[in-house]
Design a protein around this motif. Structure first.
Motif, PDB file in Angstrom:
ATOM      1  N   ASP A 226      -7.511  10.052  -4.726  1.00  0.00           N
ATOM      2  CA  ASP A 226      -6.286   9.382  -4.291  1.00  0.00           C
ATOM      3  C   ASP A 226      -5.336  10.316  -3.549  1.00  0.00           C
ATOM      4  N   VAL A 227      -5.745  11.578  -3.374  1.00  0.00           N
ATOM      5  CA  VAL A 227      -4.984  12.480  -2.503  1.00  0.00           C
ATOM      6  C   VAL A 227      -5.138  12.073  -1.040  1.00  0.00           C
ATOM      7  N   LEU A 228      -6.190  11.296  -0.764  1.00  0.00           N
ATOM      8  CA  LEU A 228      -6.437  10.822   0.595  1.00  0.00           C
ATOM      9  C   LEU A 228      -5.511   9.660   0.946  1.00  0.00           C
ATOM     10  N   ASN A 229      -5.301   9.481   2.229  1.00  0.00           N
ATOM     11  CA  ASN A 229      -4.455   8.403   2.714  1.00  0.00           C
ATOM     12  C   ASN A 229      -4.943   7.054   2.189  1.00  0.00           C
ATOM     13  N   ASP A 230      -4.003   6.244   1.778  1.00  0.00           N
ATOM     14  CA  ASP A 230      -4.340   4.948   1.191  1.00  0.00           C
ATOM     15  C   ASP A 230      -5.137   4.060   2.135  1.00  0.00           C
ATOM     16  N   ILE A 232      -7.537   5.034   4.080  1.00  0.00           N
ATOM     17  CA  ILE A 232      -8.944   5.464   4.115  1.00  0.00           C
ATOM     18  C   ILE A 232      -9.551   5.590   2.720  1.00  0.00           C
ATOM     19  N   MET A 233      -8.705   5.516   1.677  1.00  0.00           N
ATOM     20  CA  MET A 233      -9.200   5.571   0.304  1.00  0.00           C
ATOM     21  C   MET A 233      -8.351   4.669  -0.592  1.00  0.00           C
ATOM     22  N   PRO A 234      -8.497   3.343  -0.433  1.00  0.00           N
ATOM     23  CA  PRO A 234      -7.711   2.409  -1.244  1.00  0.00           C
ATOM     24  C   PRO A 234      -8.351   2.073  -2.582  1.00  0.00           C
ATOM     25  N   CYS A 235      -9.562   2.558  -2.843  1.00  0.00           N
ATOM     26  CA  CYS A 235     -10.299   2.148  -4.047  1.00  0.00           C
ATOM     27  C   CYS A 235     -10.018   3.094  -5.209  1.00  0.00           C
TER      28      CYS A 235
END
Length: 298
Positions: A226-230, A232-235
């Motif tokens: 979840d450190v990734l942009n929401d 590109i990583m909403p799961c």
């Protein structure tokens, strides 16, 4: 070059139920990553797996934390497995699970010596139980492993603290709330919010960390996706706007991956139940394996 050992810790013990009667889906992450070719891309020497205790939504009355006794028992077994990998001078590439799997990793490191921890996460996970609405260790993992909290979790095997507070670097938080951030600000840890990480420069920040841990036995890398942009990583279980792009994430992890002080790493929180097509998982696997393999070839 150290041989890679993939270690699977399919635990969801540190999270609340997403809704009544429903277990968090992160326990299925190791198999989900295998289906999306992470294991194939890494080509490990072997794959080890330790099943987690059964999940409950029960709060321990003594600690007010979910699944306390199960977490402690699991952490001890995890540490034994990681310890055996490290003793053979192999590289543990750990797949969670939620962030509570850090307890086992940290105990193993404490048994080996004095290690640093680079905590790459969209949250600080440095929360006191008094601020927790859920009682989930996932939101307190970095705090617990540095000795803050109830002794049942912070002093397993009489090893408190597993990681010295001053050897923790927490990077990537974008939960901008003074009460929340003050918990880590008042600690001896180094705190780099997403905003500060960008302002100071990713490469400069990581190099400062590596310089700071130079005289330690090594360091551990915790990666919460979840450190990734929401976008590109909403799961993930706790979504927040913004986050690192893959260019930023790859720049940061590449420097850490190529360091000979890196003892091992763990990946947490990606929930297969929230990525039914595998679209986001596939992109994540492509990025992290490409960067990891490139760094190891240097």
């Amino acid at each position: 070059m150290k041989k890679i050992i993939i270690v699977e810790f399919p635990s969801n013990l540190g999270l609340k139920e997403p809704h009544p009667g429903k277990e968090p889906g992160v326990k299925n992450l190791p198999e989900w990553l295998r289906q999306h070719n992470l294991h194939k891309a890494l080509n490990p020497e072997s794959v080890l797996r330790l099943e987690a205790p059964d999940y409950t939504n029960f709060r321990d009355p003594e600690t007010q934390i979910l699944n306390t006794d199960s977490l402690v028992a699991y952490a001890v077994k995890q540490s034994q497995l990681i310890n055996s990998v490290l003793t053979k001078d192999q590289f543990p590439f750990i797949l969670g699970g939620d962030c509570s799997i850090l307890l086992g990793s940290a105990i193993a490191l404490r048994q080996k010596g004095n290690y640093g921890l680079f905590y790459l996460d969209g949250h600080t996970d440095f929360m006191d139980i008094s601020l927790s609405e859920t009682g989930g260790v996932g939101g307190m993992a970095a705090s617990i492993v540095t000795g803050n909290g109830h002794k049942k979790l912070t002093d397993i095997l009489d090893l408190c603290p597993y990681i010295k507070e001053e050897n923790l670097w927490c990077a990537g938080n974008r939960e901008y709330d003074d009460e929340y951030e003050d918990e880590i600000r008042k600690s001896k840890a180094t705190y780099l919010s997403l905003k500060e990480l960008r302002e100071r420069g990713i490469t400069e920040c990581v190099q400062l960390f590596l310089a700071a841990i130079e005289n330690l036995d090594g360091f551990w890398l915790h990666i919460d996706v979840d450190v990734l942009n929401d976008l590109i990583m909403p799961c993930v279980d706790s979504r927040t706007p913004d986050g690192l792009t893959y260019d930023e994430f790859n720049e940061l992890t590449f420097i850490l991956f190529k360091s000979n002080k890196l003892a091992g790493l763990e990946i947490t929180i990606l929930d297969p139940d929230l990525d039914l097509t595998g679209k986001y998982t596939a992109t994540f696997v492509e990025n992290i394996t490409a960067v990891f393999n490139k760094a190891r070839q240097l």
